[in-house]
Design a protein around this motif. Structure first.
Motif, mmCIF file in Angstrom:
data_model
loop_
_atom_site.group_PDB
_atom_site.id
_atom_site.type_symbol
_atom_site.label_atom_id
_atom_site.label_comp_id
_atom_site.label_asym_id
_atom_site.label_seq_id
_atom_site.Cartn_x
_atom_site.Cartn_y
_atom_site.Cartn_z
ATOM 1 N N LYS A 20 5.938 -6.228 -1.390
ATOM 2 C CA LYS A 20 5.656 -7.582 -1.811
ATOM 3 C C LYS A 20 4.362 -8.025 -1.139
ATOM 4 N N VAL A 21 3.322 -8.315 -1.914
ATOM 5 C CA VAL A 21 2.058 -8.707 -1.315
ATOM 6 C C VAL A 21 1.842 -10.219 -1.333
ATOM 7 N N ARG A 22 2.531 -10.886 -2.222
ATOM 8 C CA ARG A 22 2.508 -12.346 -2.283
ATOM 9 C C ARG A 22 3.858 -12.780 -2.788
ATOM 10 N N SER A 23 4.108 -14.085 -2.832
ATOM 11 C CA SER A 23 5.416 -14.542 -3.287
ATOM 12 C C SER A 23 5.707 -14.115 -4.723
ATOM 13 N N ASP A 24 4.646 -13.931 -5.516
ATOM 14 C CA ASP A 24 4.852 -13.586 -6.923
ATOM 15 C C ASP A 24 4.144 -12.288 -7.319
ATOM 16 N N SER A 25 3.872 -11.455 -6.357
ATOM 17 C CA SER A 25 3.136 -10.233 -6.653
ATOM 18 C C SER A 25 3.739 -9.036 -5.922
ATOM 19 N N ILE A 26 4.035 -7.987 -6.701
ATOM 20 C CA ILE A 26 4.656 -6.797 -6.137
ATOM 21 C C ILE A 26 3.830 -5.564 -6.501
ATOM 22 N N VAL A 27 3.631 -4.719 -5.522
ATOM 23 C CA VAL A 27 2.925 -3.469 -5.747
ATOM 24 C C VAL A 27 3.909 -2.327 -5.506
ATOM 25 N N VAL A 28 4.008 -1.448 -6.479
ATOM 26 C CA VAL A 28 4.848 -0.265 -6.311
ATOM 27 C C VAL A 28 3.922 0.891 -5.950
ATOM 28 N N ILE A 29 4.190 1.527 -4.841
ATOM 29 C CA ILE A 29 3.398 2.694 -4.459
ATOM 30 C C ILE A 29 4.242 3.940 -4.684
ATOM 31 N N ARG A 30 3.707 4.806 -5.526
ATOM 32 C CA ARG A 30 4.433 6.018 -5.900
ATOM 33 C C ARG A 30 4.056 7.174 -4.986
ATOM 34 N N ASN A 31 4.956 8.147 -4.901
ATOM 35 C CA ASN A 31 4.725 9.380 -4.136
ATOM 36 C C ASN A 31 4.443 9.103 -2.662
ATOM 37 N N LEU A 32 5.177 8.157 -2.110
ATOM 38 C CA LEU A 32 4.993 7.768 -0.722
ATOM 39 C C LEU A 32 5.857 8.657 0.184
ATOM 40 N N PRO A 33 5.236 9.275 1.204
ATOM 41 C CA PRO A 33 6.033 10.089 2.127
ATOM 42 C C PRO A 33 6.708 9.199 3.173
ATOM 43 N N VAL A 34 8.031 9.196 3.211
ATOM 44 C CA VAL A 34 8.767 8.397 4.191
ATOM 45 C C VAL A 34 9.812 9.280 4.878
ATOM 46 N N LEU A 35 10.342 8.774 5.979
ATOM 47 C CA LEU A 35 11.458 9.448 6.648
ATOM 48 C C LEU A 35 12.719 8.705 6.258
ATOM 49 N N LYS A 59 -7.073 -3.376 -1.309
ATOM 50 C CA LYS A 59 -8.040 -3.122 -2.379
ATOM 51 C C LYS A 59 -7.555 -3.522 -3.769
ATOM 52 N N ILE A 60 -6.267 -3.862 -3.890
ATOM 53 C CA ILE A 60 -5.748 -4.092 -5.231
ATOM 54 C C ILE A 60 -6.169 -5.448 -5.789
ATOM 55 N N ASP A 61 -6.011 -5.545 -7.078
ATOM 56 C CA ASP A 61 -6.262 -6.780 -7.795
ATOM 57 C C ASP A 61 -5.082 -7.713 -7.561
ATOM 58 N N LYS A 62 -5.297 -8.743 -6.730
ATOM 59 C CA LYS A 62 -4.168 -9.581 -6.314
ATOM 60 C C LYS A 62 -3.751 -10.614 -7.379
ATOM 61 N N THR A 63 -4.379 -10.579 -8.521
ATOM 62 C CA THR A 63 -3.965 -11.499 -9.570
ATOM 63 C C THR A 63 -2.841 -10.899 -10.420
ATOM 64 N N ALA A 64 -2.642 -9.580 -10.296
ATOM 65 C CA ALA A 64 -1.603 -8.927 -11.083
ATOM 66 C C ALA A 64 -0.232 -9.195 -10.479
ATOM 67 N N GLU A 65 0.756 -9.450 -11.333
ATOM 68 C CA GLU A 65 2.109 -9.693 -10.840
ATOM 69 C C GLU A 65 2.780 -8.407 -10.412
ATOM 70 N N LEU A 66 2.431 -7.335 -11.118
ATOM 71 C CA LEU A 66 3.020 -6.039 -10.794
ATOM 72 C C LEU A 66 1.963 -4.960 -10.964
ATOM 73 N N GLU A 67 1.810 -4.194 -9.916
ATOM 74 C CA GLU A 67 0.829 -3.119 -9.959
ATOM 75 C C GLU A 67 1.533 -1.847 -9.495
ATOM 76 N N VAL A 68 1.239 -0.726 -10.164
ATOM 77 C CA VAL A 68 1.810 0.542 -9.748
ATOM 78 C C VAL A 68 0.679 1.472 -9.352
ATOM 79 N N LEU A 69 0.741 1.940 -8.127
ATOM 80 C CA LEU A 69 -0.321 2.788 -7.594
ATOM 81 C C LEU A 69 0.276 4.075 -7.050
ATOM 82 N N SER A 70 -0.566 5.074 -6.905
ATOM 83 C CA SER A 70 -0.101 6.316 -6.311
ATOM 84 C C SER A 70 -0.631 6.416 -4.885
ATOM 85 N N TYR A 71 0.227 6.865 -3.974
ATOM 86 C CA TYR A 71 -0.187 7.008 -2.583
ATOM 87 C C TYR A 71 -1.255 8.098 -2.450
#
Ligand SMILES: [Zn+2]
Length: 73
Positions: A20-35, A59-71
């Protein structure tokens, strides 16, 4: 490394996570390495990965409500 929630073993997995980057903006990051704990659903993101996610989120466009990016670029 063990889970701080239950003490279970943490395993490296590749997953997609929403940030969640803002109250109304979510970025999904794909292929993220986690434990991830193999006992409970708790997961941990390592510091270098968090730093990289932060730089991706800057770096993302913060005007988008939903953005999908790859790690992996
Ligand atoms: Zn756990």
């Amino acid at each position: 490394m063990t889970c701080h929630n239950c003490g279970g073993k943490l395993e490296k997995v590749i997953t997609d996570l929403p940030f969640k980057v803002r109250s109304d903006s979510i970025v999904v990051i794909r292929n993220l390495p986690v434990l991830q704990c193999c006992n409970c659903s708790q997961y941990l993101i390592e510091d270098p990965v968090v730093a990289r996610v932060d730089s991706i989120l800057e770096k993302i466009d913060k005007t988008a409500e939903l953005e999908v990016l790859s790690y992996a670029v």
